[in-house]
Each structure stands twice: as C-alpha cells, then as structure tokens.
Design a protein around this motif. Structure first.
Motif, PDB file in Angstrom:
ATOM      1  N   HIS A  26       0.869  -1.184   0.000  1.00  0.00           N
ATOM      2  CA  HIS A  26       0.000   0.000   0.000  1.00  0.00           C
ATOM      3  C   HIS A  26       0.897   1.223   0.000  1.00  0.00           C
ATOM      4  N   GLY A  27       0.265   2.400  -0.175  1.00  0.00           N
ATOM      5  CA  GLY A  27       1.036   3.622  -0.354  1.00  0.00           C
ATOM      6  C   GLY A  27       2.067   3.828   0.749  1.00  0.00           C
ATOM      7  N   TYR A  28       1.615   3.662   1.982  1.00  0.00           N
ATOM      8  CA  TYR A  28       2.528   3.880   3.103  1.00  0.00           C
ATOM      9  C   TYR A  28       3.649   2.850   3.067  1.00  0.00           C
ATOM     10  N   TRP A  66      -8.175  -3.115  -3.454  1.00  0.00           N
ATOM     11  CA  TRP A  66      -8.382  -2.846  -2.032  1.00  0.00           C
ATOM     12  C   TRP A  66      -8.229  -4.153  -1.250  1.00  0.00           C
ATOM     13  N   SER A  69      -4.836  -4.400   5.556  1.00  0.00           N
ATOM     14  CA  SER A  69      -3.438  -4.194   5.976  1.00  0.00           C
ATOM     15  C   SER A  69      -3.107  -5.093   7.177  1.00  0.00           C
ATOM     16  N   ASN A  71      -2.607  -4.312  10.146  1.00  0.00           N
ATOM     17  CA  ASN A  71      -3.384  -3.983  11.355  1.00  0.00           C
ATOM     18  C   ASN A  71      -4.884  -4.022  11.084  1.00  0.00           C
ATOM     19  N   ARG A  73      -6.760  -3.057   8.623  1.00  0.00           N
ATOM     20  CA  ARG A  73      -7.498  -1.885   8.128  1.00  0.00           C
ATOM     21  C   ARG A  73      -7.593  -1.959   6.619  1.00  0.00           C
ATOM     22  N   LYS A  74      -8.624  -1.259   6.085  1.00  0.00           N
ATOM     23  CA  LYS A  74      -8.818  -1.265   4.629  1.00  0.00           C
ATOM     24  C   LYS A  74      -7.718  -0.421   4.004  1.00  0.00           C
ATOM     25  N   ALA A  75      -7.003  -0.984   3.036  1.00  0.00           N
ATOM     26  CA  ALA A  75      -5.925  -0.239   2.391  1.00  0.00           C
ATOM     27  C   ALA A  75      -5.856  -0.619   0.923  1.00  0.00           C
ATOM     28  N   LYS A  76      -5.292   0.263   0.149  1.00  0.00           N
ATOM     29  CA  LYS A  76      -5.200   0.018  -1.299  1.00  0.00           C
ATOM     30  C   LYS A  76      -3.811  -0.515  -1.605  1.00  0.00           C
TER      31      LYS A  76
ATOM     32  N   THR B  26      -9.782   7.889   1.860  1.00  0.00           N
ATOM     33  CA  THR B  26      -9.445   6.699   2.661  1.00  0.00           C
ATOM     34  C   THR B  26      -7.944   6.438   2.617  1.00  0.00           C
ATOM     35  N   GLU B  27      -7.406   6.527   1.412  1.00  0.00           N
ATOM     36  CA  GLU B  27      -6.003   6.184   1.221  1.00  0.00           C
ATOM     37  C   GLU B  27      -5.088   7.154   1.985  1.00  0.00           C
ATOM     38  N   PHE B  30      -5.435   6.622   5.703  1.00  0.00           N
ATOM     39  CA  PHE B  30      -4.720   5.411   6.089  1.00  0.00           C
ATOM     40  C   PHE B  30      -3.231   5.693   6.230  1.00  0.00           C
ATOM     41  N   HIS B  31      -2.695   6.431   5.260  1.00  0.00           N
ATOM     42  CA  HIS B  31      -1.271   6.748   5.290  1.00  0.00           C
ATOM     43  C   HIS B  31      -0.914   7.538   6.544  1.00  0.00           C
ATOM     44  N   SER B  34      -1.355   5.483   9.730  1.00  0.00           N
ATOM     45  CA  SER B  34      -0.323   4.450   9.899  1.00  0.00           C
ATOM     46  C   SER B  34       0.993   5.066  10.360  1.00  0.00           C
TER      47      SER B  34
END
Lengths: 113, 895
Positions: A26-28, A66, A69, A71, A73-76, B26-27, B30-31, B34
């Motif tokens: 995901h992005g992070y 989608w 994650s 933890n 959680r919903k993540a892309k 959302t994205e 989330f970032h 996190s």
C-alpha cells in the motif's frame, strides 16, 4: 550517515516501480520500503507519493486492489503489471547507462583528454 | 501506448467521481494514521504524532488535486465548477442575464433562420441520384442577345450522339393544361418530357410506374404521371387511380404513376409547381415535322458522363456547336452565333436567389456581431466591478491562463444558453417566416432545421461567447495585482485601459451599425424608387384573369387552331365580358405587365440590314384594340389597334417609344416595317402606332423592345382578360368565370386578381428583403444606442465624485451636460466615420441588388450618419442630464 539526499528529478517513478516489484504494497508501505532499502538516506515528501502512484496506475504500469493491511485496516495495494515490469527494466537499463556515463565523465583526468 | 488502461482509469474516475474522492480520502487517511501509529511507537504522544504525520505528508488538498490531475479529471472538475460558478453569477444578476440572453438569442435565432434557408436552398444538394452530374442545357443566340432559346429535335439528337459528354439528355416543355371532366375545369401545370426524364433524375414512383422507353411516341404518349399533391387534391389519395383516364386539353390520357411527395421538377415552372407529367417525342402532332431549324423544345436537362468535369464538357460542346454551325450554315445565320451552354442544375435553380440570401446572411452576421460587442461591453463594465475578485485570485496564485479560462467559460455558458433559446425560437418561427417569404424560393418546402443547421447555430453560439468574452477576460486577467487591489480599495476599479477598450468596442459597434443601416437604406431607397417609377400605365381599377386555350394533340379537333377560329371566339368573349355589371371596358393581353415572359424572338427591321451586328430581339405581346385604353397608356403617335386590324387586313404592329427611338431615331416610326422570328415567313408588319413606354417585364427591368400585335391577326394560347372596373376582383370572380364558360364550358379561369396586386407581387421580393434588412438595422441602432448609453451612464457614475467637486467649485451645469454629450457624440462620430468607409467599400459589392441609384448614394450616406448621431446623442442625453443634475453634496458624501 550524512544528511538525507533529495530525490533526483524523475526518479521517484522508478523507485516506486522497483518497490512494488518486490511484492504488493500500500502507499505507506511503498514509502517504508523505499526508505528501508535506501537505508533512510532518501528524503521523500510523503504526500507527493500519491500523485505519482495515481499517474503510474493511469499509465497501466501498476494495478491497485483494495485489501486488508497488517493492522486489519482497509488499504489500497499496488502491484506491478506486465507492462510495468518491462518499463522498470528499460528504466533501470537507461539509468545504469546514464550513471556509468556520468561517472566516466566525472572520473576524467586532464591527461585523458 | 496503454491507451486502454488510460481511458479505463479516466472513464472510471469520470463515471465514479464521488468514488474517486472517497478512495483518495481513505487512502490518505490510512497513510497518515499508519505513520502516526509508527510515531507513537517511537515515543510520540498520540496528538503530537498526528500533527507530525500531517506536517510531513504536506498539503493534503494540493496532493489530492495532483492526484486528480494524474488521472485527468481535474480539467473536468474545474470546468464543472467554472460552469456552476458562471450559472450562479448569471442567477445573481437576473436583469443583466435576461438582457444578455434576449439580445444574443435574437441574433442567434436570426442567424439560424437565415442559415437554414441557405442550407436547404444553396448548400444541400438536389434530392436526385448523383446530383453533381446533373446539368441544365441552354442554347443561346449570343449574336442577337438571346439566351435560353428553344432547340430543335435534330439539335437534341446531336447532344445525345455527337457531344460525347452526356450520359443522357432529356427534353422538357413546360405548359399549361386544362383538366376537364370534373365539376369545374381546372388549369394545371404540365411538363412534357422525353421518356428518359425520370430515369435521368433517378426518380422512383410512389405508386404505379414512371416513364420508360416503352412510352416513346413521336407525338404524345397516352400515359401521364401525376404529383402526390394532385393525387391528394383531386383524387383523395385513392390508390385505384392508376389506370384511370383523365382528359387534358381535350385529349384522353391514362394515369400510370404517382410521384412521391418529395419529388419536385428541378426546373422552370410557369407559376407554381408541375402537377402532371406527359411524355412526347416532340416530332409529331401537335409539334411540327422535325427539322434542324424548327426549334420548338424550350428546355433540356442532362446527366454528365462520370469523370467529366463541367469545364471539359463545356469545351467539347463549344467545339461541337462550332462544327454544327459550319456543317449546316444555312440553318445557323452567322449573326446569331448559336452556342450550347451547360450549368449545374442546382445553380440554374438557385442562382437567382443567391445574392439576396447572402445579403440577408451578411445582415444577420452583422446583427450578431453588434449584439456580441454590446454584451462584451456589459461584461467589461461588470468585470471592473469584479476587479477585486480577480486580483485576489491572482494574489492567491491562480494562473492567468486559468483565469481567462474561467471567464471564457462564463461567457460561453451565457452564449450557449442564449443559443438554445435562439435555436428553439428559430424552430418555432421558421415555418411561418418562410411562408411569409413572398418570392418563390426554389426548394422552399425543403427548408428545415437539420443537423447542419444545429451545428452551425451551436458553433455561432460558441464563437459568439468566445468573441464577447475574450476582450473582457484578457482585460480583467491582466490586472496588476498591487495596483488593482489598491484601486479596488479606493473604490474606483476602472482603469484607463478598460475605458479605452470599452470606447473601442462602442466605436466598432457604431461602425457595424452604420454598415447595416446603409445597406438597409440603399435597399429601401431602391424599393422607393421603384414604387415611384412610372410604369407607363395605370394599374388602378383593373382586374385581370388568365385563360389557357387548350392544344389537343390532333390539330383536326383543335377548336382554336388558327386565327380564323380564335378571332370570333375572342370577339364573343369580350362582348360577354363587357356585359358584366360594373365593367367599363374589356380587353385581352397575352402577357401582363409585371410578369416575366420568355417569349422573345428575333427582330428584323426593314431599314436596318439583317447582318448588321446589332443584337436585335423583341418580346411580342398580343393585345386587343381596347387594351391600351384600359390600362390608360397614352398614344404618342399614329393610332391604337381597331376592330379592322384582322386577318385579311395589313399586318399591324404597335411599338413603344424606346423601341421607336432606337430603330428610327431620326424619323417617324409609324409606317416603318419590321419582321418577327428568326425565319419569319409572315409578311412585314407595319408600325401603326407608338405608345408611351410600359415597364412590361417588371418595374426594375429595362427589357428588350416590346412589339405589340393584334389578337385578331396574331394567334396564341395565352390569354389574359383585362377589365377596367371599380368592382373588387373577389366579387367579379364568379361572373367572369360564368361569362367565359358561357362561350366555352371547357375553359378554366384562373389567377383572378387586381392589376395592382400583380404589380405589387413583382416587387414583393425587393420589399421583403428591404424590410427585413431594415428591421435588422433598427435592431442594430437600438443595440448601439443601448451600448453608448450604458458606457456613459457607467462613466458618470464612476466620475460622480469628480463632477460633484466641479459643480461645487462652480462649474456650469450646461458645461457638464456638454461634456458628457460631447463624449458620446465623439464616440459616435468616430464610429460613424469608420462605418462610412466600410460601407463605401462593401456597398458596391451588392450593387446588383440596387436599381436606379448609385451604390454610394449621397442621400443615404448623408442621412444615415445623421440618424445615428441623433440616436447616439439622445442615448447620451440621459446620463448627461443625470450628471448635470448631480447634487454635489450627495455626490461628495457618497464618495
């Protein structure tokens, strides 16, 4: 460890492709992966990651889905597509050629001219 | 590359705009969360972590914007918000919006109507198979100045066999025909064609069949085809009509086919429309025996072979006609210079109305330009009120391009709304407008709003929006942030530059208005000249009606074959007509003044050698003795016809003054002799009288010489009963009909009307176009006045403080009035001068539409500026008065 380096213009896309090529992220996660492999030596403005991700997806080099994650959680999640793989390959080649060229130029001594 | 992925993602984001927003949200959340969680693990407090995470992420909204740009939806998002903003602004200023939309809708509606006429008449190709290859074939005797002369059957054969450029050539003969057998005999319009006419055009029947080779006959075949209109009108759309007999000019025919409603004869018609088609070989009764010099077929259409251009075909025809002239020298006198000419069929149909339609198009384009300038001016005034908004945006980092785009979007929104209103209005009024068009526009029934018209109207609306939006948009986006904000703070917000721009707009508006007014003025003056033109006769208290004497195919049963049959009939007809109560005098004329007749023939003058190179042709009009007394044309010399000018007497002719002066300039025309026809076999006609000139072909045509002959000596089938009476035509109709049918019950009487109406309708086209352009000019004057008023009113409001100071310091109110009036007058004067130059350049381009005046008519070029100046000063007077009446105390306090 010195002062973190600013990202070279135009290399963020390549780094993202590389990061994603190692497994869905995901992005992070992409951010963490880049920082991890670079040994925390690259400074990326976190927000600027997303326009790049969207652009790469728009170009069809990565795909998104989608999911959940670690933890819960919903993540892309982003994955590399086949064309993305080809793109990464050619970018890498280009980069290597450019880097060795620049390095050769910088190594030049007066005697060699 | 990857077009698919791109368009998929773009489409996704377009269709699911809201979903995209949610996903981005959302994205990003989330970032940040996190990262914050990681920071908390690193020892930050929850609150501090969130703060830090947000800071390191950067501007969330600007990143989101970049994300939207990445998938290409930002442009649309911006457009969407610009449109919403534009609509909100329009709703906020209902007065401005209403005025602007009505003004523009008027202009766009007028453009739509005129363009739909042009589209259907000039642009759309004819509704036939491969219409580009269809041509009209004409024969000219250029040497004697005659065009469109008839041709002979051998000449027609030459076109088919020798010319080598035509796939097929069809002959046509338009005529009147009497339909008898019903309650009332009816006069119909007939087209006699060769059997290949329909196949040449590629027409198909609605019912039954059309003509084919099996219908070939030397004389007339007995088959006829009827129009959809006649089928409905006379047969109630009865499908069993095929095979039924019908009596036309006393001959029996069989109806073999019905044409579809869309079929119209692409050619000359006598009055309305062809309703019956018959087919003939033009080589036996009633036509004379074919010979090269028996030229009886009036018209031909042809289809060019594929791949041959018009120029190539014409060149081949020139060679062919030269060869024919040489081979048959005795049939082609060298002075006539016989030639064959081809013209695209479409051109031959609509060429005549092209100038007037283009003129109207020019006029409506001027109207929309003037309307645009007016709106631009309003927008500029409004823009200066929005100066602070613009400066603020610039200061906040909006790009100039982005701001121009926003302003242009606003104006295009306005113009597209106006366009929709205009197109709807055009759609509603189109049919009533074209119905009131008094002249026969060819293809009038085809006029409609189709995709081409819609596209044109939308384009016009769009361009109009860009046009009137561009100047204000450039102007206000140029705002220098600092000074604009400062000026804005001072409450002025009106720069010298903006003023100069608005003044330029007013000047150009004035100039365009002058051009339109001068165009209208010249047309009106032409019309006025024609109304006061002396027609050479008095059309008041004259009632006319038309009669057609039938031509049966067998001369033996023709009751009107020769003069010996016709003269007694006419005498009896006139005797009966004189008995109608209220009728003072009754007469006959073969052609009425004010109606164009194509009955010209070669003219030979005994005193002038036949091979002289003069172009001699004349129009023959057969009249009865009392005719000139009825229409009150004075005699200049000699005598009128009388009852003894009959078959056994010396053939007599009457000429008009112009003809007499032209051929016998130095002696009395009476007693001189002339011959009519290319190979006249009749003996010389002796001129017995000279009358004053009659405007025979219409008030605006100085036609060929007119030679009048006596109906008791010269036979013919076209008759017009001319009555001097003070009774209205409507009241006479039944009596005229019953008297005519008392003599021959098979004769229909048609077109009963007052001679005044005949003259009126000969001018109807000019009246219509002059009045229409005048209406457009009036709209332009109104718009220009509103424009100048708006500018000055705004200026006065802006300068009220300064004016207040001046008055307080003792300025004379008269001087203030003069100051403002002078400003308005100056703008108008400059605009008028520019307009006069433009008009002087453009007016000669349409000089074919004028009659009796020079394109630069001094009266028009002097009065138009005066009228416009008066209007401008009147419009300036209101703000000037307001300025002069300003109460200095209030003005200064408000400031």
């Amino acid at each position: 460890m010195g002062k973190p380096l600013d990202l070279l213009q135009g290399t963020l896309d390549m780094l993202i492709l590389k990061a994603v090529s190692l497994g869905p992220l995901h992005g992070y996660g992409v951010l963490l992966r880049i920082q991890q492999i670079s040994g925390e030596q690259l400074e990326i403005q976190q927000g600027s990651l997303y326009p790049a991700l969207y652009r790469l997806e728009h170009q069809g080099w990565i795909a998104s889905e989608w999911g959940e994650s670690d933890n819960k959680r919903k993540a892309k999640f982003y994955t590399l597509t086949a064309t993305g793989r080809r793109q990464l390959h050619s970018e890498t080649e280009k980069w290597n050629r450019m880097a060795s060229l620049i390095a050769a130029i910088l190594r030049t001594t007066p005697e060699q001219i | 590359m990857n077009l698919l992925a791109r368009s998929r993602s773009w489409l996704n984001s377009m269709v699911k705009g809201q979903r995209l927003e949610n996903e981005m949200e959302t994205e990003v959340r989330f970032h940040i969360e996190s990262y914050a969680a990681d920071l908390v693990r690193g020892g930050f407090s929850q609150e501090e972590a969130m703060r830090q995470a947000r800071i390191e992420f950067g501007g969330i909204e600007s990143h989101k914007d970049a994300m939207r740009a990445s998938v290409g939806v930002r442009w649309w998002g911006e457009l969407d918000s610009d449109i919403r903003f534009g609509l909100r602004l329009l709703l906020k200023n209902p007065a401005f919006t209403t005025v602007a939309i009505l003004t523009l809708a008027l202009g766009i509606g007028a453009n739509t109507v005129i363009f739909s006429v042009i589209n259907s008449v000039l642009l759309r190709s004819l509704p036939f198979r491969e219409p580009g290859r269809l041509v009209k074939v004409s024969f000219d005797d250029l040497g004697v100045g005659r065009v469109d002369t008839p041709f002979s059957v051998p000449e027609w054969e030459d076109l088919k066999s020798k010319a080598g450029v035509f796939e097929d050539v069809a002959a046509e003969w338009e005529a009147s025909v009497n339909l008898t057998g019903a309650k009332q005999p009816e006069r119909l319009e007939l087209l006699v064609v060769s059997p290949n006419y329909f196949s040449l055009l590629g027409a198909t029947p609605q019912k039954g069949r059309l003509f084919g080779p099996q219908d070939f006959a030397l004389g007339f075949a007995e088959a006829v085809v009827i129009s959809d209109g006649l089928w409905h009108r006379s047969y109630g759309a009865d499908p069993t009509v095929i095979g039924r007999s019908v009596r036309l000019d006393n001959d029996l025919y069989t109806i073999v086919g019905i044409l579809p409603p869309s079929f119209r004869n692409p050619g000359r018609t006598i009055a309305t429309d062809v309703e019956v088609w018959a087919t003939a070989g033009f080589a036996a009764d009633p036509a004379p025996k074919p010979a090269r010099n028996v030229r009886i077929v009036p018209a031909a259409i042809a289809r060019l072979k594929p791949g041959i251009t018009l120029q190539q075909a014409q060149a081949r025809l020139n060679v062919m006609s030269a060869q024919i002239r040489k081979d048959f020298a005795s049939d082609y006198p060298s002075r006539s210079q016989w030639t064959v000419r081809i013209l695209p069929l479409q051109e031959s149909l609509v060429g005549r109305v092209r100038p007037i339609l283009l003129l109207l198009m020019g006029a409506v384009i001027l109207v929309i330009l003037i309307a645009s300038v007016n709106i631009a001016n309003l927008l500029l005034a409004r823009a200066s009120g929005r100066q602070r908004e613009m400066s603020m945006r610039l200061a906040l980092g909006a790009s100039r391009f982005r701001m121009i785009r926003q302003l242009l979007t606003e104006s295009v929104v306005l113009s597209l709304i106006a366009g929709a209103v205009g197109i709807l209005t055009a759609e509603v009024v189109l049919h009533s407008v074209t119905r009131f068009v008094p002249f026969q526009i060819p293809r009038q029934s085809e006029i409609s709003i189709d995709w081409a018209v819609l596209g044109f109207a939308t384009l016009v609306s769009f361009l109009t929006g860009l046009l009137f939006g561009l100047v204000p948009a450039l102007q206000s986006s140029k705002a220098d942030v600092i000074s604009a904000l400062r000026e804005g703070a001072r409450g002025s917000g009106y720069s010298v530059k903006t003023h100069r721009m608005r003044a330029t707009l007013i000047v150009s508006e004035m100039a365009l208005t002058v051009v339109l007014m001068i165009g209208a003025g010249l047309l009106m003056r032409t019309f006025w000249r024609l109304l006061h033109e002396d027609p050479g006769f008095n059309s008041a208290n004259v009632v006319v009606s038309s009669i057609w004497l039938p031509v049966p195919n067998d001369p033996k049963v023709d009751p009107y074959l020769g003069i010996a049959h016709q003269a007694p009939f006419l005498r009896e007809l006139l005797r009966k007509a004189r008995t109608i109560p209220g009728v003072e005098l009754a007469g006959i004329a073969s052609v009425l003044p004010g109606t164009l007749a194509a009955n010209s023939t070669d003219l030979n003058i005994e005193d002038i050698p036949a091979d002289a190179t003069q172009k001699l042709s004349a129009e023959i009009i057969r009249v009865s003795p009392d005719y000139f007394k009825i229409i009150q044309t004075p005699l200049v010399g000699g005598r009128f016809f009388n009852e003894s000018d009959q078959a056994d007497a010396l053939p007599a002719a009457i000429v008009d003054e112009a003809t007499a002066r032209r051929f016998w300039p130095d002696r009395d025309a009476v007693g001189r002799r002339l011959g009519l026809g290319r190979y006249w076999t009749v003996p010389w006609l002796t001129v017995v009288g000279v009358i004053k000139d009659i405007k025979q072909d219409g008030l605006d045509i100085n036609g060929v010489p007119h030679i009048y002959t006596s109906v008791y000596q010269d036979r013919g089938r076209d008759l017009n009963l001319v009555l001097r009476t003070s009774v209205a035509p409507l009241l006479l109709e039944a009596q005229i009909r019953s008297e005519v049918q008392a003599v021959d019950p098979g004769l229909p009487v048609f077109n009963i009307r007052a001679m005044n109406d005949v003259m009126e309708s000969s001018l109807a086209q000019r009246r219509f176009s002059a009045e229409l352009v005048a209406v457009f000019a009036a709209i332009a004057v109104l718009l220009a006045s509103v424009g100048i008023y708006g500018l000055l009113a705004y200026l006065v409001k802006q300068r009220s403080q300064e004016i207040g100071v001046r008055i307080a310091l003792g300025a004379q109110r008269a001087n203030i009035l003069k100051l403002v009036l002078g400003q308005g007058g100056m703008l108008a004067a400059v605009g008028i001068c520019v307009g006069l130059i433009l008009a002087a350049v453009t007016a000669p381009m349409i000089s074919t539409l004028f009659y009796g005046i020079h394109a630069i008519d001094p009266i028009i070029f002097l009065t138009v500026p005066l009228i416009l100046l008066v209007f401008s000063l009147a419009a300036s007077y209101i703000p000037a008065r307001r300025a002069a009446d300003l109460d200095p105390i209030i003005a200064l306090r408000e400031a």
